[in-house]
Enzyme design. Structure first.
Site, PDB file in Angstrom:
ATOM      1  N   CYS A 115       0.814  -1.227   0.000  1.00 55.63           N
ATOM      2  CA  CYS A 115       0.000   0.000   0.000  1.00 55.63           C
ATOM      3  C   CYS A 115       0.843   1.271   0.000  1.00 55.63           C
ATOM      4  CB  CYS A 115      -0.950   0.008   1.187  1.00 55.63           C
ATOM      5  SG  CYS A 115      -2.037  -1.415   1.231  1.00 55.63           S
ATOM      6  N   HIS A 248      -2.973   7.431   2.655  1.00 58.76           N
ATOM      7  CA  HIS A 248      -3.434   6.113   2.199  1.00 58.76           C
ATOM      8  C   HIS A 248      -4.844   5.883   2.743  1.00 58.76           C
ATOM      9  CE1 HIS A 248      -3.812   1.992   1.288  1.00 58.76           C
ATOM     10  NE2 HIS A 248      -3.576   1.539   2.493  1.00 58.76           N
ATOM     11  N   ASN A 278     -10.082   0.243   0.316  1.00 59.60           N
ATOM     12  CA  ASN A 278      -8.620   0.299   0.275  1.00 59.60           C
ATOM     13  C   ASN A 278      -8.153  -0.291  -1.061  1.00 59.60           C
ATOM     14  OD1 ASN A 278      -5.883  -0.111   0.596  1.00 59.60           O
ATOM     15  ND2 ASN A 278      -6.027  -0.923   2.665  1.00 59.60           N
TER      16      ASN A 278
HETATM   17  O1  UT7 Z   1      -3.302  -0.852   3.982  1.00 62.76           O
HETATM   18  C1  UT7 Z   1      -3.262  -1.330   5.290  1.00 62.76           C
HETATM   19  C2  UT7 Z   1      -4.311  -2.386   5.334  1.00 62.76           C
HETATM   20  N1  UT7 Z   1      -5.052  -2.636   6.457  1.00 62.76           N
HETATM   21  C3  UT7 Z   1      -5.539  -1.772   7.388  1.00 62.76           C
HETATM   22  O2  UT7 Z   1      -5.303  -0.623   7.460  1.00 62.76           O
HETATM   23  C4  UT7 Z   1      -6.462  -2.389   8.378  1.00 62.76           C
HETATM   24  C5  UT7 Z   1      -6.150  -1.995   9.798  1.00 62.76           C
HETATM   25  N2  UT7 Z   1      -7.077  -2.630  10.698  1.00 62.76           N
HETATM   26  C6  UT7 Z   1      -8.375  -2.280  10.757  1.00 62.76           C
HETATM   27  O3  UT7 Z   1      -8.821  -1.411  10.031  1.00 62.76           O
HETATM   28  C7  UT7 Z   1      -9.255  -2.962  11.753  1.00 62.76           C
HETATM   29  O4  UT7 Z   1      -8.461  -3.777  12.601  1.00 62.76           O
HETATM   30  C8  UT7 Z   1     -10.350  -3.840  11.095  1.00 62.76           C
HETATM   31  C9  UT7 Z   1     -11.370  -2.939  10.434  1.00 62.76           C
HETATM   32  C10 UT7 Z   1      -9.769  -4.784  10.070  1.00 62.76           C
HETATM   33  C11 UT7 Z   1     -11.090  -4.678  12.134  1.00 62.76           C
HETATM   34  O5  UT7 Z   1     -11.601  -3.827  13.149  1.00 62.76           O
HETATM   35  P1  UT7 Z   1     -11.391  -4.213  14.683  1.00 62.76           P
HETATM   36  O6  UT7 Z   1     -12.055  -3.169  15.456  1.00 62.76           O
HETATM   37  O7  UT7 Z   1      -9.912  -4.406  14.884  1.00 62.76           O
HETATM   38  O8  UT7 Z   1     -12.188  -5.565  14.782  1.00 62.76           O
HETATM   39  P2  UT7 Z   1     -11.677  -7.019  15.211  1.00 62.76           P
HETATM   40  O9  UT7 Z   1     -10.837  -7.640  14.171  1.00 62.76           O
HETATM   41  O10 UT7 Z   1     -11.139  -6.959  16.621  1.00 62.76           O
HETATM   42  O11 UT7 Z   1     -13.051  -7.792  15.281  1.00 62.76           O
HETATM   43  C12 UT7 Z   1     -14.086  -7.399  16.188  1.00 62.76           C
HETATM   44  C13 UT7 Z   1     -15.295  -8.282  15.949  1.00 62.76           C
HETATM   45  C14 UT7 Z   1     -14.975  -9.761  15.948  1.00 62.76           C
HETATM   46  O12 UT7 Z   1     -16.054 -10.437  16.577  1.00 62.76           O
HETATM   47  P3  UT7 Z   1     -15.969 -10.930  18.107  1.00 62.76           P
HETATM   48  O13 UT7 Z   1     -14.750 -11.807  18.152  1.00 62.76           O
HETATM   49  O14 UT7 Z   1     -15.798  -9.660  18.897  1.00 62.76           O
HETATM   50  O15 UT7 Z   1     -17.261 -11.641  18.296  1.00 62.76           O
HETATM   51  C15 UT7 Z   1     -14.931 -10.121  14.491  1.00 62.76           C
HETATM   52  O16 UT7 Z   1     -15.265 -11.471  14.254  1.00 62.76           O
HETATM   53  O17 UT7 Z   1     -15.856  -8.004  14.662  1.00 62.76           O
HETATM   54  C16 UT7 Z   1     -16.007  -9.222  13.932  1.00 62.76           C
HETATM   55  N3  UT7 Z   1     -15.834  -8.948  12.513  1.00 62.76           N
HETATM   56  C17 UT7 Z   1     -16.845  -8.617  11.708  1.00 62.76           C
HETATM   57  N4  UT7 Z   1     -18.164  -8.478  11.931  1.00 62.76           N
HETATM   58  C18 UT7 Z   1     -18.925  -8.106  10.886  1.00 62.76           C
HETATM   59  C19 UT7 Z   1     -14.675  -8.943  11.796  1.00 62.76           C
HETATM   60  N5  UT7 Z   1     -14.936  -8.612  10.527  1.00 62.76           N
HETATM   61  C20 UT7 Z   1     -16.269  -8.396  10.437  1.00 62.76           C
HETATM   62  C21 UT7 Z   1     -17.114  -8.008   9.400  1.00 62.76           C
HETATM   63  N6  UT7 Z   1     -18.436  -7.862   9.684  1.00 62.76           N
HETATM   64  N7  UT7 Z   1     -16.670  -7.751   8.152  1.00 62.76           N
END
Ligand code: UT7
Length: 321
Positions: A115, A248, A278
């Site tokens: 990225c 980004h 993204n």
């Molecule tokens: O170019 C660089 C590329 N990447 C990034 O910049 C991404 C950086 N990271 C992020 O943006 C965030 O970490 C995410 C958006 C990917 C995830 O957000 P988060 O607040 O860190 O969520 P998490 O991974 O801790 O997941 C929280 C909950 C989980 O459920 P439980 O375990 O709390 O029951 C996940 O299973 O959200 C759930 N979850 C979803 N629910 C609905 C994960 N993905 C999804 C989804 N829809 N798409």
């Protein structure tokens, strides 16, 4: 000293927007509420099956060249930043060079910094021009990330989209690109990767994007704030002189946090993540082109572009537009 200036921008997003509700309708276990609250993403674009990064790149490149008002044979350097190239080789840059009809024998190569690839590409082009070896560079970020998404992994497949953005960077007597900073820390390579390769006629390992979202989030927030401040200091200009931040486009919460660190109100920050998701190496040049064509970024203004990506890589550039 030879400076370099951006003289044209272009971008291309394939097909119709795919909304969060469209993803739900396709069977992904997610919701518009979750995606918007955690990322700010409302829609993204996906290239039709068989469409490649070089095809997206070509459209963006033609638009940038048209905006620059130059002939294709005036371009003596083509750099394509991509993690989703058409082939293992030849480079996507050589395909774009051929597609544009450039016959001057200039250089063409790909840059792989995920990225952050476009920021790496722009910094490389600036140094080629400053050395006197080249005069006019086409720097492109082009991605078909939809090809490396695991649709069963809702933590990643809702985040990314396809697209391409391009700039023409030209030698000039006044700056231009005033400062660049590029960094990498390979110790963090496993938190965002596609850990597969092609050998003996088949894919070995895992051909899908894998990410530790929270680790990436923390890393991105820290380095994007640091590197923006670094290029402002390197350029020796006041922080208050920055007209626009073009970050980004991964997650609106990361973008807001960087803006806070820089003391910039959000109306000085270009955001397209809501519409495009993204698009990896394409995200910064697409956002830049959208802001230029919308009349937000204008000649004479000062901008900071910045990126962060797998590797981990990060970087920024301060540019007088
Ligand atoms: O170019 C660089 C590329 N990447 C990034 O910049 C991404 C950086 N990271 C992020 O943006 C965030 O970490 C995410 C958006 C990917 C995830 O957000 P988060 O607040 O860190 O969520 P998490 O991974 O801790 O997941 C929280 C909950 C989980 O459920 P439980 O375990 O709390 O029951 C996940 O299973 O959200 C759930 N979850 C979803 N629910 C609905 C994960 N993905 C999804 C989804 N829809 N798409």
């Amino acid at each position: 000293m030879i400076h370099s200036t951006i003289v044209g921008t272009g971008s291309y997003l394939p097909g119709e927007p795919v909304t969060n509700d469209d993803l739900v309708a396709r069977g992904i276990e997610t919701s518009d509420e979750w995606i918007v609250a955690r990322t700010g993403i409302r829609a993204r674009h996906f290239a039709a099956p068989g469409v490649t990064a070089s095809e997206l790149a070509l459209v963006a490149a033609r638009r940038a060249i048209e905006a620059a008002g130059c002939a294709v044979d005036d371009i003596d350097l083509v750099i394509v930043a991509t993690s989703t190239p058409d082939y293992i080789f030849p480079s996507t840059a050589t395909l774009v060079q051929a597609g544009l009809g450039i016959r001057n024998g200039g250089a063409a190569f790909d840059v792989q910094a995920v990225c952050c690839g476009f920021v790496y590409g722009l910094a490389i082009a600036e140094k080629f021009i400053a050395s006197g070896s080249h005069r006019r560079a086409l720097v492109i970020g082009a991605e078909v990330f939809s090809r490396i998404l695991d649709w069963a992994d809702r933590g990643t497949c809702v985040l990314f989209g396809d697209g391409a953005g391009a700039v023409v960077l030209e030698a000039s007597s006044t700056p231009g690109v005033r400062a660049t900073a590029l960094h990498a820390d390979g110790r963090h390579n496993a938190i965002l990767c596609v850990p597969g390769n092609v050998a003996a006629g088949k894919v070995t390992g895992d051909p899908f994007l894998r990410m530790d979202g929270q680790a990436v989030f923390k890393f991105a927030v820290k380095v994007l704030g640091d590197v923006a401040q670094e290029v402002i200091a390197l350029a020796g200009v006041p922080q208050a002189s920055i007209d626009w931040l073009v970050p980004h486009q991964a997650n609106i919460r990361i973008i807001q946090s960087t803006a806070r660190r820089l003391g910039l109100p959000m109306d000085k920050v270009v955001t397209t993540v809501d519409r495009h998701g993204n698009t990896s190496a394409a995200s910064v040049p697409i956002a830049l082109d959208c802001a230029v064509r919308a009349g937000q970024i204008r000649a004479g203004q000062r901008i900071v572009i910045e990126g962060v990506g797998g590797g981990f890589t990060w970087g920024a550039a301060l540019i007088d537009f």
